[in-house]
Scaffold this motif. Structure first.
Motif, PDB file in Angstrom:
ATOM      1  N   THR A 271     -34.791 -23.296   6.805  1.00  0.00           N
ATOM      2  CA  THR A 271     -36.024 -24.017   6.526  1.00  0.00           C
ATOM      3  C   THR A 271     -37.069 -23.024   6.058  1.00  0.00           C
ATOM      4  O   THR A 271     -37.349 -22.046   6.738  1.00  0.00           O
ATOM      5  N   ARG A 272     -37.619 -23.265   4.887  1.00  0.00           N
ATOM      6  CA  ARG A 272     -38.616 -22.360   4.302  1.00  0.00           C
ATOM      7  C   ARG A 272     -40.026 -22.920   4.398  1.00  0.00           C
ATOM      8  O   ARG A 272     -40.993 -22.181   4.459  1.00  0.00           O
ATOM      9  N   LYS A 273     -40.142 -24.267   4.366  1.00  0.00           N
ATOM     10  CA  LYS A 273     -41.462 -24.885   4.347  1.00  0.00           C
ATOM     11  C   LYS A 273     -41.356 -26.305   4.890  1.00  0.00           C
ATOM     12  O   LYS A 273     -40.370 -26.988   4.668  1.00  0.00           O
ATOM     13  N   VAL A 274     -42.387 -26.726   5.598  1.00  0.00           N
ATOM     14  CA  VAL A 274     -42.516 -28.107   6.061  1.00  0.00           C
ATOM     15  C   VAL A 274     -43.840 -28.631   5.521  1.00  0.00           C
ATOM     16  O   VAL A 274     -44.859 -27.942   5.602  1.00  0.00           O
ATOM     17  N   ILE A 275     -43.803 -29.823   4.939  1.00  0.00           N
ATOM     18  CA  ILE A 275     -45.016 -30.441   4.414  1.00  0.00           C
ATOM     19  C   ILE A 275     -45.257 -31.740   5.170  1.00  0.00           C
ATOM     20  O   ILE A 275     -44.356 -32.574   5.296  1.00  0.00           O
ATOM     21  N   LEU A 276     -46.472 -31.901   5.682  1.00  0.00           N
ATOM     22  CA  LEU A 276     -46.879 -33.109   6.383  1.00  0.00           C
ATOM     23  C   LEU A 276     -47.788 -33.915   5.464  1.00  0.00           C
ATOM     24  O   LEU A 276     -48.672 -33.354   4.808  1.00  0.00           O
ATOM     25  N   PHE A 277     -47.573 -35.232   5.416  1.00  0.00           N
ATOM     26  CA  PHE A 277     -48.368 -36.119   4.571  1.00  0.00           C
ATOM     27  C   PHE A 277     -49.203 -37.046   5.450  1.00  0.00           C
ATOM     28  O   PHE A 277     -48.672 -37.684   6.363  1.00  0.00           O
ATOM     29  N   PHE A 278     -50.486 -37.121   5.148  1.00  0.00           N
ATOM     30  CA  PHE A 278     -51.428 -37.939   5.900  1.00  0.00           C
ATOM     31  C   PHE A 278     -52.117 -38.926   4.964  1.00  0.00           C
ATOM     32  O   PHE A 278     -52.229 -38.673   3.766  1.00  0.00           O
ATOM     33  N   LYS A 279     -52.602 -40.036   5.545  1.00  0.00           N
ATOM     34  CA  LYS A 279     -53.415 -40.959   4.779  1.00  0.00           C
ATOM     35  C   LYS A 279     -54.510 -41.492   5.689  1.00  0.00           C
ATOM     36  O   LYS A 279     -54.399 -41.470   6.922  1.00  0.00           O
ATOM     37  N   ARG A 280     -55.595 -41.945   5.042  1.00  0.00           N
ATOM     38  CA  ARG A 280     -56.661 -42.640   5.771  1.00  0.00           C
ATOM     39  C   ARG A 280     -57.344 -43.594   4.792  1.00  0.00           C
ATOM     40  O   ARG A 280     -57.327 -43.392   3.576  1.00  0.00           O
ATOM     41  N   GLU A 281     -57.921 -44.625   5.354  1.00  0.00           N
ATOM     42  CA  GLU A 281     -58.604 -45.604   4.527  1.00  0.00           C
ATOM     43  C   GLU A 281     -59.881 -44.976   3.957  1.00  0.00           C
ATOM     44  O   GLU A 281     -60.600 -44.264   4.659  1.00  0.00           O
ATOM     45  N   LYS A 282     -60.106 -45.222   2.678  1.00  0.00           N
ATOM     46  CA  LYS A 282     -61.305 -44.691   2.021  1.00  0.00           C
ATOM     47  C   LYS A 282     -62.531 -45.479   2.437  1.00  0.00           C
ATOM     48  O   LYS A 282     -62.470 -46.695   2.600  1.00  0.00           O
ATOM     49  N   ASN A 283     -63.640 -44.755   2.582  1.00  0.00           N
ATOM     50  CA  ASN A 283     -64.916 -45.435   2.805  1.00  0.00           C
ATOM     51  C   ASN A 283     -65.351 -46.066   1.501  1.00  0.00           C
ATOM     52  O   ASN A 283     -65.332 -45.440   0.454  1.00  0.00           O
ATOM     53  N   GLN A 284     -65.697 -47.335   1.573  1.00  0.00           N
ATOM     54  CA  GLN A 284     -66.063 -48.032   0.318  1.00  0.00           C
ATOM     55  C   GLN A 284     -67.539 -48.226   0.184  1.00  0.00           C
ATOM     56  O   GLN A 284     -68.318 -48.217   1.002  1.00  0.00           O
TER      57      GLN A 284
END
Length: 68
Positions: free
Chosen positions: A55-68
């Motif tokens: 294993t050379r790299k781990v990538i974590l993906f996040f999301k959140r609701e945009k303020n409108q």
């Protein structure tokens, strides 16, 4: 309609320590995850990149609701 924004966080392996798994301080990861959670980010996925079985790299993906 809901809109989202996305963020990635990468952890890379230390080249001096070749092993089948990455050695990452779990306390550091917890702090990062808790800080992002406080900001409204939700972990939605993760992937790892391996080279020759290491294993050379781990990538974590996040999301959140945009303020409108």
């Amino acid at each position: 309609m809901k809109k989202y924004e996305y963020k990635t966080v990468e952890f890379e392996a230390d080249d001096s320590k070749l092993s089948k798994s990455m050695h990452i301080d779990s306390t550091e990861i917890e702090q990062i995850l808790n800080n992002l959670g406080e900001q409204g980010w939700e972990l939605v996925n993760s992937i790892d990149y391996a080279l020759n079985g290491f294993t050379r790299k781990v990538i974590l993906f996040f999301k959140r609701e945009k303020n409108q």
